[in-house]
Design an enzyme around this catalytic site. Structure first.
Site, PDB file in Angstrom:
ATOM      1  N   HIS A  68      20.483  36.287 -29.091  1.00 19.48           N
ATOM      2  CA  HIS A  68      21.428  36.107 -27.986  1.00 19.48           C
ATOM      3  C   HIS A  68      22.560  35.270 -28.577  1.00 19.48           C
ATOM      4  O   HIS A  68      22.441  34.039 -28.659  1.00 19.48           O
ATOM      5  CB  HIS A  68      20.795  35.378 -26.799  1.00 19.48           C
ATOM      6  N   GLN A  71      24.078  31.863 -27.213  1.00 21.78           N
ATOM      7  CA  GLN A  71      23.283  30.639 -27.162  1.00 21.78           C
ATOM      8  C   GLN A  71      23.552  29.719 -28.357  1.00 21.78           C
ATOM      9  O   GLN A  71      23.119  28.565 -28.375  1.00 21.78           O
ATOM     10  CB  GLN A  71      21.796  30.977 -27.027  1.00 21.78           C
ATOM     11  N   ARG A  92      16.427  26.208 -20.031  1.00 21.33           N
ATOM     12  CA  ARG A  92      17.137  27.404 -19.585  1.00 21.33           C
ATOM     13  C   ARG A  92      18.353  27.036 -18.730  1.00 21.33           C
ATOM     14  O   ARG A  92      19.366  27.724 -18.770  1.00 21.33           O
ATOM     15  CB  ARG A  92      16.154  28.285 -18.799  1.00 21.33           C
ATOM     16  N   TYR A 131      22.690  40.306 -22.298  1.00 17.72           N
ATOM     17  CA  TYR A 131      22.529  40.333 -20.839  1.00 17.72           C
ATOM     18  C   TYR A 131      23.650  39.639 -20.091  1.00 17.72           C
ATOM     19  O   TYR A 131      23.523  39.387 -18.885  1.00 17.72           O
ATOM     20  CB  TYR A 131      21.160  39.810 -20.418  1.00 17.72           C
ATOM     21  N   HIS A 217      14.997  43.109 -19.308  1.00 17.53           N
ATOM     22  CA  HIS A 217      14.914  41.721 -19.776  1.00 17.53           C
ATOM     23  C   HIS A 217      13.477  41.202 -19.830  1.00 17.53           C
ATOM     24  O   HIS A 217      13.058  40.592 -20.815  1.00 17.53           O
ATOM     25  CB  HIS A 217      15.765  40.813 -18.879  1.00 17.53           C
ATOM     26  N   ARG A 220       9.666  39.770 -15.005  1.00 14.98           N
ATOM     27  CA  ARG A 220      10.163  39.034 -13.833  1.00 14.98           C
ATOM     28  C   ARG A 220      11.527  39.542 -13.387  1.00 14.98           C
ATOM     29  O   ARG A 220      11.862  39.454 -12.212  1.00 14.98           O
ATOM     30  CB  ARG A 220      10.205  37.524 -14.111  1.00 14.98           C
ATOM     31  N   HIS A 244      11.319  40.985 -23.346  1.00 18.52           N
ATOM     32  CA  HIS A 244      10.639  39.690 -23.469  1.00 18.52           C
ATOM     33  C   HIS A 244       9.260  39.807 -22.819  1.00 18.52           C
ATOM     34  O   HIS A 244       9.154  40.225 -21.655  1.00 18.52           O
ATOM     35  CB  HIS A 244      11.413  38.598 -22.736  1.00 18.52           C
ATOM     36  N   GLU A 247       6.316  34.980 -23.175  1.00 16.49           N
ATOM     37  CA  GLU A 247       6.829  33.820 -23.913  1.00 16.49           C
ATOM     38  C   GLU A 247       6.254  32.542 -23.302  1.00 16.49           C
ATOM     39  O   GLU A 247       6.014  31.562 -23.991  1.00 16.49           O
ATOM     40  CB  GLU A 247       8.365  33.794 -23.851  1.00 16.49           C
ATOM     41  N   HIS A 281       8.388  37.985 -28.496  1.00 18.38           N
ATOM     42  CA  HIS A 281       7.552  36.774 -28.366  1.00 18.38           C
ATOM     43  C   HIS A 281       6.063  37.138 -28.363  1.00 18.38           C
ATOM     44  O   HIS A 281       5.377  36.845 -29.326  1.00 18.38           O
ATOM     45  CB  HIS A 281       7.921  35.922 -27.134  1.00 18.38           C
ATOM     46  N   ASP A 332      16.885  34.616 -32.021  1.00 18.21           N
ATOM     47  CA  ASP A 332      16.789  34.350 -30.579  1.00 18.21           C
ATOM     48  C   ASP A 332      17.830  33.339 -30.093  1.00 18.21           C
ATOM     49  O   ASP A 332      18.989  33.677 -29.921  1.00 18.21           O
ATOM     50  CB  ASP A 332      15.357  33.912 -30.251  1.00 18.21           C
TER      51      ASP A 332
HETATM   52 ZN    ZN Z   1      15.304  36.234 -26.116  1.00 17.29          ZN
END
Ligand code: ZN
Length: 474
Positions: A68, A71, A92, A131, A217, A220, A244, A247, A281, A332
């Site tokens: 990502h 990040q 997060r 995303y 993603h 969830r 994902h 994780e 993960h 990541d």
């Molecule tokens: Zn990720």
């Protein structure tokens, strides 16, 4: 030193002549690699530009299968409990703050910084799990793929091959109200595949530097019915499917509440696992889930430098590899960008937990160093659906060189060089990076490095409100 005639001309075939060439787990002297005029490795070539890589070892380029890029902005800013709390979920929120502050132009400059650092680390392909879709207030842009185009343009600017894994993100979680921190991520459920199709059609179908995959993603974020539709569409279009998985234990708990089983059990039950499926993960697994991944031929993408940074837990690599599950690696969250560090951490985490050495040695019939190196190369390429990772004829000409005079690799021979690299090489030993036959890093220098870093430094100060004179937050 690199010397060549007309080296910059990518339409001409090339011959790369290193002191040592990596082939299937070992280094050999006196061999060359040929790359044809479209950037593919060839068995032999006539009338090619000669590229002298004496004093260096030539190896396949590293594949970063999970990134990502935005990040990168929070590196160093989320390492105290006062700022980012004590666990993944509070971290997060810091990440969401970063995501909320970026204009499309900022995202381009930030992704260039991140991708430049990847090139310096020997990465030739990035799988960008993307995303960020909307404006900061959650409104879709006129072009719903505007931010994806920015990230792709950043990779093209740097010269890195990109597999854009366009992410589906429809909800905050089972029985959860929409989280305002996620409003740049949400798309209408009926818009995702149309937007994905439009994005793909913007790039040549046979493009070698821009490729695509599909990335629901997480369990969830994507309800089951949409997950079925997206997976079916991905398979019909022969695109890899990344997600994902497990994780955090809380993800498994929420999945049990909604579906009465864990995420991997759900995917297996729905027949959504396969050789095109990449479980990112895959930390909190039981033995049945590991067997389900193995039976399906699915990949696990481990991100050990991020997982240790976030306190996610430890991937049961030994149990998974014993079952034949292939592992790719990803940077990541960009806490560090160093594929060799990720590779060695796969084993180091197990050593600390089990208090023994070389846990993965011979676990599937290969010496530990070549097994870990495969994770950073061949398995990453397979997980992204690209022809790369082993320097075989027909693959992309994606390669890196290691300076054999670098202080971190002093004291080697062809037999010990690979374990020395995997367990001890400093990132500074990486001197040249070749993508599709084109040198994008030469003797440790990228042509755009000063501009990219200067722009990023300005962006960083502006976005976080740092006074450029005092260096403190305004
Ligand atoms: Zn990720």
């Amino acid at each position: 030193m690199c010397r060549s005639s007309r080296e910059g001309n990518v339409t001409m075939g090339k011959s790369f002549r290193p002191s040592l060439l990596y082939r299937d787990g070992r280094f050999i002297a006196g061999e060359r690699i040929f790359v044809d005029d479209v950037g593919r490795i060839a068995a032999s070539q006539e009338n090619v530009a000669q590229i002298d890589l004496s004093g260096k070892a030539l190896l396949p380029g590293f594949v970063n299968a999970h990134s990502h890029s935005f990040q990168r902005l929070i590196r160093g800013r989320a390492e105290s409990r006062a700022v980012s709390g004590r666990d993944f979920w509070s971290w997060r929120n810091t990440m969401y703050q970063a995501a909320a502050r970026l204009s499309p132009g900022d995202l381009y400059d930030l992704a260039r910084m991140c991708f430049l650092e990847m090139v310096r680390a020997g990465i030739t392909t990035v799988g960008e799990f993307h995303y960020l879709h909307n404006a900061p207030d959650g409104t879709p842009y006129d072009d719903p793929n505007l931010l994806a185009h920015q990230v792709i343009a950043a990779a093209q600017s740097v010269g890195l091959r990109i597999v854009l894994l366009r992410s589906a993100y429809f909800r905050s979680g089972y029985q959860l109200a929409p989280d305002p921190g996620q409003q740049r991520f949400f798309e209408r459920e009926d818009a995702f595949l149309a937007n994905m199709t439009r994005l793909r059609s913007s790039y040549a179908a046979d493009s070698v530097d821009v490729r695509f995959g599909v990335a629901p993603h997480s369990i969830r974020a994507v309800p089951l019915q949409q997950l079925r539709e997206i997976a079916s569409w991905a398979r019909n279009n022969s695109l890899p499917l990344h997600m994902h998985i497990a994780e955090q234990i809380a993800e498994n708990t929420a999945c049990r509440e909604e579906y009465g089983c864990t995420p991997v059990e759900l995917l297996a039950r729905e027949n959504l696992l396969g050789e095109d499926f990449v479980a990112v993960h895959a930390i909190h697994l039981n033995t049945q889930e590991m067997a389900a991944l193995a039976d399906a031929g699915a990949f696990v993408c481990s991100c050990p430098t991020t997982e240790r940074n976030l306190g996610d837990g430890m991937v049961p690599v030994d149990a998974l590899m014993k079952l034949g599950v292939r592992h790719a690696l990803g940077s990541d969250s960009q806490a560090q960008i160093d594929p060799l560090e990720d590779a060695r951490e796969l084993d180091y985490h197990l050593r600390l937990a089990q208090q023994v050495r070389a846990v993965l040695d011979q676990i599937d019939g290969r010496p530990i160093a070549s097994r870990l190196f495969d994770c950073a190369t061949i398995h990453g390429a397979q997980a992204l659906g690209i022809d790369s990772g082993s320097l075989a004829p027909g693959e992309y000409g994606d390669m890196v060189t290691i300076d054999l005079a670098d202080i971190s690799v002093a004291g080697h021979d062809p037999e010990t060089l690979l374990p020395l690299l995997v367990f001890g090489a400093n990132r500074a030993a990486i001197r040249d990076v070749v993508v599709n036959g084109k040198l994008i890093l030469r003797d440790g220098r990228h042509a755009l490095e000063e501009e990219i870093v200067a722009k990023y430094q300005q962006l960083y100060r502006r976005v976080w409100g740092i006074d450029s004179v005092s260096g403190s937050a305004r």
